[in-house]
Design an enzyme around this catalytic site. Structure first.
Site, PDB file in Angstrom:
ATOM      1  CB  SER A  67      20.305  -4.137 -46.029  1.00 45.61           C
ATOM      2  OG  SER A  67      19.612  -4.889 -46.982  1.00 45.61           O
TER       3      SER A  67
HETATM    4  N1  SAM Z   1      21.545  -8.581 -49.014  1.00 43.31           N
HETATM    5  C1  SAM Z   1      21.958  -7.465 -49.821  1.00 43.31           C
HETATM    6  C2  SAM Z   1      23.266  -6.861 -49.377  1.00 43.31           C
HETATM    7  O1  SAM Z   1      23.813  -7.281 -48.369  1.00 43.31           O
HETATM    8  O2  SAM Z   1      23.741  -5.972 -50.092  1.00 43.31           O
HETATM    9  C3  SAM Z   1      20.910  -6.380 -49.922  1.00 43.31           C
HETATM   10  C4  SAM Z   1      19.960  -6.726 -50.928  1.00 43.31           C
HETATM   11  S1  SAM Z   1      18.916  -5.539 -51.635  1.00 43.31           S
HETATM   12  C5  SAM Z   1      18.128  -4.754 -50.295  1.00 43.31           C
HETATM   13  C6  SAM Z   1      17.717  -6.721 -52.235  1.00 43.31           C
HETATM   14  C7  SAM Z   1      18.220  -7.574 -53.371  1.00 43.31           C
HETATM   15  O3  SAM Z   1      17.242  -8.567 -53.666  1.00 43.31           O
HETATM   16  C8  SAM Z   1      18.435  -6.787 -54.667  1.00 43.31           C
HETATM   17  O4  SAM Z   1      19.747  -6.938 -55.103  1.00 43.31           O
HETATM   18  C9  SAM Z   1      17.435  -7.417 -55.624  1.00 43.31           C
HETATM   19  O5  SAM Z   1      17.875  -7.441 -56.969  1.00 43.31           O
HETATM   20  C10 SAM Z   1      17.302  -8.811 -55.047  1.00 43.31           C
HETATM   21  N2  SAM Z   1      16.088  -9.531 -55.442  1.00 43.31           N
HETATM   22  C11 SAM Z   1      14.837  -9.050 -55.628  1.00 43.31           C
HETATM   23  N3  SAM Z   1      14.001 -10.042 -55.995  1.00 43.31           N
HETATM   24  C12 SAM Z   1      14.732 -11.184 -56.041  1.00 43.31           C
HETATM   25  C13 SAM Z   1      14.427 -12.534 -56.361  1.00 43.31           C
HETATM   26  N4  SAM Z   1      13.217 -12.914 -56.723  1.00 43.31           N
HETATM   27  N5  SAM Z   1      15.439 -13.438 -56.316  1.00 43.31           N
HETATM   28  C14 SAM Z   1      16.702 -13.067 -55.946  1.00 43.31           C
HETATM   29  N6  SAM Z   1      17.037 -11.793 -55.639  1.00 43.31           N
HETATM   30  C15 SAM Z   1      16.069 -10.863 -55.675  1.00 43.31           C
END
Ligand code: SAM
Length: 224
Positions: A67
């Site tokens: 992000s």
């Molecule tokens: N917090 C992260 C970082 O600091 O790098 C950024 C995360 S990215 C914007 C969003 C993440 O949410 C992705 O890696 C995606 O695979 C994960 N994601 C999406 N749906 C999810 C779910 N149902 N459970 C867990 N993770 C999920």
């Protein structure tokens, strides 16, 4: 594995990044300090070093993103983390946000849907000295077995607010979740006032990758 070198140049760029997000409105000193402390370029391939201190989201593996620093700071500020708080993060991704929460003194539980990202994070974060509790799977309904939480942060865009997440909050706990369509979401803060009462506030628009799983968006055949 890349060498973990934090040069004066990186430190200087990081200081400028902190000044930039502070100008954009982030006031919480602990959050700014955490961003100042954590070498964000460690979460990037060496060839993309130069992008690590731009205030932008950046692609990581599995079609996901780390992000934007301002977004990380905005969500962290809304959570109002106190030392020893138990925080659940949904969407570990690169692990950067989890490290910010650890720097704020939280006990962090984090879950990632994509196996590849989970495996990378579980190997990498301890090398930086960060030890959140990490899980792989669908976090869209939270993780009941460690509930209740002081705070829950969702770092992917949800179509609606999953009831299960509110249930897993302590009284006085906070849920920070981007809610909207696949392109744009508004940041929502839910405060659990009592067992049956919540306060809801809506903030600016952001653009996250979609939340998947039972309470998220359909997968379009993506690989987990
Ligand atoms: N917090 C992260 C970082 O600091 O790098 C950024 C995360 S990215 C914007 C969003 C993440 O949410 C992705 O890696 C995606 O695979 C994960 N994601 C999406 N749906 C999810 C779910 N149902 N459970 C867990 N993770 C999920």
């Amino acid at each position: 594995m890349r060498q973990l070198e934090d040069t004066y140049k990186h430190k200087g760029l990081r200081k400028q990044l902190v000044q930039e997000i502070s100008r954009k409105g982030i006031k919480d000193k602990a959050v700014l300090n955490a961003i100042h402390k954590i070498p964000r370029h460690f979460f990037f391939d060496k060839i993309f070093d130069a992008h690590a201190y731009e205030d932008k989201a950046f692609p990581i593996d599995a079609g996901q993103t780390i992000s934007q620093p301002y977004t990380v700071a905005f969500q962290s500020e809304l959570l109002q983390v106190k030392p020893e708080d138990k925080i659940l993060e949904i969407g570990t991704g690169s692990g950067y946000q989890a490290c910010v929460l650890l720097e704020l003194g939280a006990k962090v539980y984090t879950i990632e849907y994509q196996k590849k990202l989970y495996q990378k994070a579980i190997r990498f974060l301890p090398k930086l000295g960060y030890q959140p509790h990490m899980y792989q799977g669908d976090g869209s309904k939270g993780i009941t077995r460690f509930a209740p939480y002081d705070g829950i942060i969702v770092t992917a865009g949800a179509p609606t607010i999953p009831e299960e997440l509110i249930k897993q909050l302590k009284i006085g706990g906070r849920l920070v979740i981007p809610v909207g369509n696949n392109d744009i979401q508004s940041m929502v803060l839910i405060e659990k006032v009592s067992e049956n009462k919540i306060k809801k506030k809506q903030f600016d628009n952001f653009s996250f990758v979609p939340l998947r799983g039972e309470r998220g968006w359909p997968t379009n055949g993506e690989i987990k």
